[in-house]
Design an enzyme around this catalytic site. Structure first.
Site, PDB file in Angstrom:
ATOM      1  N   HIS A   1      -9.925  29.974 -16.729  1.00 47.86           N
ATOM      2  CA  HIS A   1      -9.647  30.210 -18.153  1.00 47.86           C
ATOM      3  C   HIS A   1     -10.958  30.459 -18.907  1.00 47.86           C
ATOM      4  O   HIS A   1     -11.042  31.326 -19.765  1.00 47.86           O
ATOM      5  CB  HIS A   1      -9.005  28.964 -18.800  1.00 47.86           C
ATOM      6  CG  HIS A   1      -7.624  28.653 -18.351  1.00 47.86           C
ATOM      7  ND1 HIS A   1      -7.304  27.522 -17.659  1.00 47.86           N
ATOM      8  CD2 HIS A   1      -6.450  29.321 -18.532  1.00 47.86           C
ATOM      9  CE1 HIS A   1      -6.012  27.490 -17.426  1.00 47.86           C
ATOM     10  NE2 HIS A   1      -5.463  28.573 -17.935  1.00 47.86           N
TER      11      HIS A   1
ATOM     12  N   ASP B   1      -1.711  35.977 -12.269  1.00 55.33           N
ATOM     13  CA  ASP B   1      -0.293  36.130 -12.626  1.00 55.33           C
ATOM     14  C   ASP B   1      -0.019  37.626 -12.754  1.00 55.33           C
ATOM     15  O   ASP B   1       0.194  38.138 -13.856  1.00 55.33           O
ATOM     16  CB  ASP B   1      -0.008  35.398 -13.935  1.00 55.33           C
ATOM     17  CG  ASP B   1      -0.204  33.910 -13.784  1.00 55.33           C
ATOM     18  OD1 ASP B   1       0.588  33.274 -13.084  1.00 55.33           O
ATOM     19  OD2 ASP B   1      -1.175  33.379 -14.350  1.00 55.33           O
TER      20      ASP B   1
HETATM   21  O1  PAF Z   1      -0.228  32.229 -18.072  1.00 53.46           O
HETATM   22  C1  PAF Z   1       0.058  31.272 -18.815  1.00 53.46           C
HETATM   23  O2  PAF Z   1      -0.668  30.289 -18.915  1.00 53.46           O
HETATM   24  C2  PAF Z   1       1.348  31.309 -19.608  1.00 53.46           C
HETATM   25  O3  PAF Z   1       2.348  31.928 -18.899  1.00 53.46           O
HETATM   26  C3  PAF Z   1       1.182  31.935 -20.997  1.00 53.46           C
HETATM   27  C4  PAF Z   1       0.790  33.389 -20.909  1.00 53.46           C
HETATM   28  C5  PAF Z   1       0.142  31.172 -21.784  1.00 53.46           C
HETATM   29  C6  PAF Z   1       2.507  31.858 -21.758  1.00 53.46           C
HETATM   30  O4  PAF Z   1       2.930  30.537 -21.923  1.00 53.46           O
END
Ligand code: PAF
Length: 288
Positions: A48, A162
């Protein structure tokens, strides 16, 4: 009377109130500042942080949302076990001087007497994650749509781990005509190859070792691409995966755009894997 926010930013700021965040962003826009956005469910890790650092560098301000979105969990135990670590998250973000953290109230994302944000995802959610987690992408569409409306960023950053979610978000952005540039960012890995994920916090040392079969299998696929067609290689890779201890949910080689099974190597493809490591569901992929 409009409340104009002090836009001289020198430290990370935390917002829980939608109205205060909107006022702050309005002041920034009047001053022609650009806004990058990184939506998250918290339990932040270096993966992140890489997205956030990139967004902070490429924009005047970065908004990081932290919201564990209940409707995208189709398994209540998974939702209950999802780590919630706001204090540690704020600590990790400490050096982001041009950052706004938005930890919304549920009512901001799910206003009373309003329906789920509608969208026909067609084939995008009939495969892989969509097939195995019914309703998951409806939850993702809802929360990302409502966050986009609140934040109205210039650019939004999502991890390529993802892969299918990224495709869904690109489709959502197009469908609702959001003037937002969607940026897919490379998956960050531990030196072992394990893809960084908030769920890794729930793995024991042994399970982290066991989980490496995912990365090994993806490497196996890449190394053997020249020798087999996608269908044959999928079978070989499944056999390889079964040498490990994880329970495979799916392993598919799909077209990067349509997400439908690849039948040849003419178009760019991606191998996506979902598997259970003990009780923890992990996903990963590799572009081929
Ligand atoms: O990837 C994620 O952490 C979640 O799916 C998101 C995009 C924040 C939506 O809740």
């Amino acid at each position: 009377m409009t409340y104009y926010y002090n836009i001289r930013m020198s430290e990370l700021q935390l917002f829980h109130e939608k109205s205060t965040l909107i006022a702050a962003l309005k002041s920034l826009r009047i001053a022609q500042k650009t806004v990058g956005f990184v939506p998250t469910m918290g339990a932040l890790h270096r993966g992140h942080k890489a997205l956030i650092d990139r967004a902070a560098k490429e924009n005047d301000v970065v908004v990081i949302s932290i919201f564990v979105n209940p409707t995208q969990f189709n398994n209540q135990e998974d939702l209950a076990m999802y780590p919630r670590t706001l204090e540690a998250d704020m600590e990790l973000l400490n050096d982001v001087k041009n950052g706004f953290v938005y930890a919304p109230k549920v009512i901001d994302i799910y206003p009373e007497n309003t329906d789920f944000v509608p969208m026909n995802l067609e084939n995008l959610d009939s495969v892989m994650e969509g097939e195995h987690r019914p309703g998951h992408f409806n939850g993702v569409v809802h929360v990302v749509h409502n966050l986009f409306e609140i934040v109205m960023p210039d650019k939004a950053y999502f991890g390529q781990k993802d892969f299918q979610q990224l495709a869904v978000i690109r489709a959502l952005t197009k469908h609702y005509n959001f003037p937002i540039e969607i940026i897919g960012c490379d998956t960050l890995r531990e030196t072992s190859g394990l893809a960084m994920s908030s769920r890794n916090m729930r793995l024991s040392v042994q399970e982290k070792q066991d989980a490496l079969i995912i990365w090994e299998t993806l490497q196996f696929i890449k190394a053997n691409k020249e020798n087999f067609n996608p269908k044959e290689l999928t079978q070989q890779a499944i056999s390889h995966f079964k040498n490990g201890k994880l329970t495979l949910e799916y392993l598919e080689i799909v077209d990067q755009t349509s997400l439908q099974l690849a039948t040849n190597w003419e178009h760019p493809s991606v191998c996506c894997i979902a598997a259970f490591c003990g009780k923890v569901r992990l996903i990963d992929n590799l572009l081929l």
